[in-house]
Motif scaffolding. Structure first.
Motif, PDB file in Angstrom:
ATOM      1  N   ILE A  27      77.846 -21.758 -72.230  1.00  0.00           N
ATOM      2  CA  ILE A  27      78.485 -22.424 -71.084  1.00  0.00           C
ATOM      3  C   ILE A  27      79.939 -21.985 -70.966  1.00  0.00           C
ATOM      4  O   ILE A  27      80.407 -21.630 -69.873  1.00  0.00           O
ATOM      5  N   LEU A  28      80.639 -21.991 -72.070  1.00  0.00           N
ATOM      6  CA  LEU A  28      82.051 -21.602 -72.057  1.00  0.00           C
ATOM      7  C   LEU A  28      82.224 -20.140 -71.623  1.00  0.00           C
ATOM      8  O   LEU A  28      83.057 -19.830 -70.765  1.00  0.00           O
ATOM      9  N   ALA A  29      81.404 -19.254 -72.185  1.00  0.00           N
ATOM     10  CA  ALA A  29      81.508 -17.837 -71.831  1.00  0.00           C
ATOM     11  C   ALA A  29      81.156 -17.600 -70.370  1.00  0.00           C
ATOM     12  O   ALA A  29      81.818 -16.803 -69.682  1.00  0.00           O
ATOM     13  N   SER A  30      80.131 -18.273 -69.858  1.00  0.00           N
ATOM     14  CA  SER A  30      79.731 -18.035 -68.468  1.00  0.00           C
ATOM     15  C   SER A  30      80.742 -18.596 -67.481  1.00  0.00           C
ATOM     16  O   SER A  30      80.972 -18.003 -66.427  1.00  0.00           O
ATOM     17  N   VAL A  31      81.391 -19.713 -67.803  1.00  0.00           N
ATOM     18  CA  VAL A  31      82.419 -20.245 -66.906  1.00  0.00           C
ATOM     19  C   VAL A  31      83.629 -19.311 -66.879  1.00  0.00           C
ATOM     20  O   VAL A  31      84.164 -18.999 -65.819  1.00  0.00           O
ATOM     21  N   ILE A  32      84.038 -18.846 -68.051  1.00  0.00           N
ATOM     22  CA  ILE A  32      85.200 -17.952 -68.106  1.00  0.00           C
ATOM     23  C   ILE A  32      84.888 -16.614 -67.430  1.00  0.00           C
ATOM     24  O   ILE A  32      85.635 -16.151 -66.567  1.00  0.00           O
ATOM     25  N   LEU A  33      83.772 -15.989 -67.813  1.00  0.00           N
ATOM     26  CA  LEU A  33      83.436 -14.687 -67.226  1.00  0.00           C
ATOM     27  C   LEU A  33      83.039 -14.805 -65.763  1.00  0.00           C
ATOM     28  O   LEU A  33      83.329 -13.917 -64.966  1.00  0.00           O
ATOM     29  N   GLY A  34      82.354 -15.890 -65.419  1.00  0.00           N
ATOM     30  CA  GLY A  34      81.950 -16.073 -64.025  1.00  0.00           C
ATOM     31  C   GLY A  34      83.121 -16.206 -63.088  1.00  0.00           C
ATOM     32  O   GLY A  34      83.079 -15.734 -61.949  1.00  0.00           O
ATOM     33  N   ASN A  35      84.178 -16.851 -63.533  1.00  0.00           N
ATOM     34  CA  ASN A  35      85.358 -17.014 -62.677  1.00  0.00           C
ATOM     35  C   ASN A  35      86.262 -15.798 -62.669  1.00  0.00           C
ATOM     36  O   ASN A  35      87.043 -15.625 -61.745  1.00  0.00           O
ATOM     37  N   THR A  36      86.179 -14.961 -63.687  1.00  0.00           N
ATOM     38  CA  THR A  36      87.036 -13.768 -63.697  1.00  0.00           C
ATOM     39  C   THR A  36      86.368 -12.583 -63.021  1.00  0.00           C
ATOM     40  O   THR A  36      87.052 -11.767 -62.401  1.00  0.00           O
ATOM     41  N   MET A  40      82.321 -18.045 -58.315  1.00  0.00           N
ATOM     42  CA  MET A  40      81.139 -18.842 -58.627  1.00  0.00           C
ATOM     43  C   MET A  40      80.832 -19.795 -57.480  1.00  0.00           C
ATOM     44  O   MET A  40      81.721 -20.284 -56.799  1.00  0.00           O
ATOM     45  N   SER A  41      79.548 -20.068 -57.265  1.00  0.00           N
ATOM     46  CA  SER A  41      79.124 -21.043 -56.263  1.00  0.00           C
ATOM     47  C   SER A  41      77.963 -21.847 -56.833  1.00  0.00           C
ATOM     48  O   SER A  41      77.257 -21.397 -57.726  1.00  0.00           O
TER      49      SER A  41
END
Length: 100
Positions: A27-36, A40-41
């Protein structure tokens, strides 16, 4: 192979402790990488119909691998883990009819 070594070193930890750490790390990795990487939607209803089964199969697979990683010998575990690339290629050819 590193995952199997870590699972075997943490033999006293319960299987669900491994899954909990994996889930929060993902979850942490996907939020960080998804926003960079991209914007994200929130998924719509038809996308959730695809996401939920994928989540259930993924968590079930990780539970089985974590439990088996504690029980199986290291050589057999690493052999089975390395064969997932072969199975992914077979899946790609048979189901998606794509040869890369």
């Amino acid at each position: 192979a590193v995952v199997f070594v870590l699972i075997r070193r943490a033999r006293s930890a319960h299987t669900f402790q491994h899954i909990w750490a994996w889930a929060w790390g993902s979850i942490l990795a996907s939020v960080i990488l998804g926003n960079t990487v991209t914007t994200m939607s929130f998924p719509n209803a038809s996308q959730w119909a695809q996401i939920v089964p994928m989540l259930l199969f993924g968590v079930t697979g990780h539970i089985m691998m974590s439990y088996a990683g504690r029980l199986a010998p290291a050589g057999l575990s690493s052999l089975m883990k390395s064969s997932d690339v072969l199975f992914a290629y077979i899946w790609e050819v048979l189901i998606f009819h794509q040869v890369s």
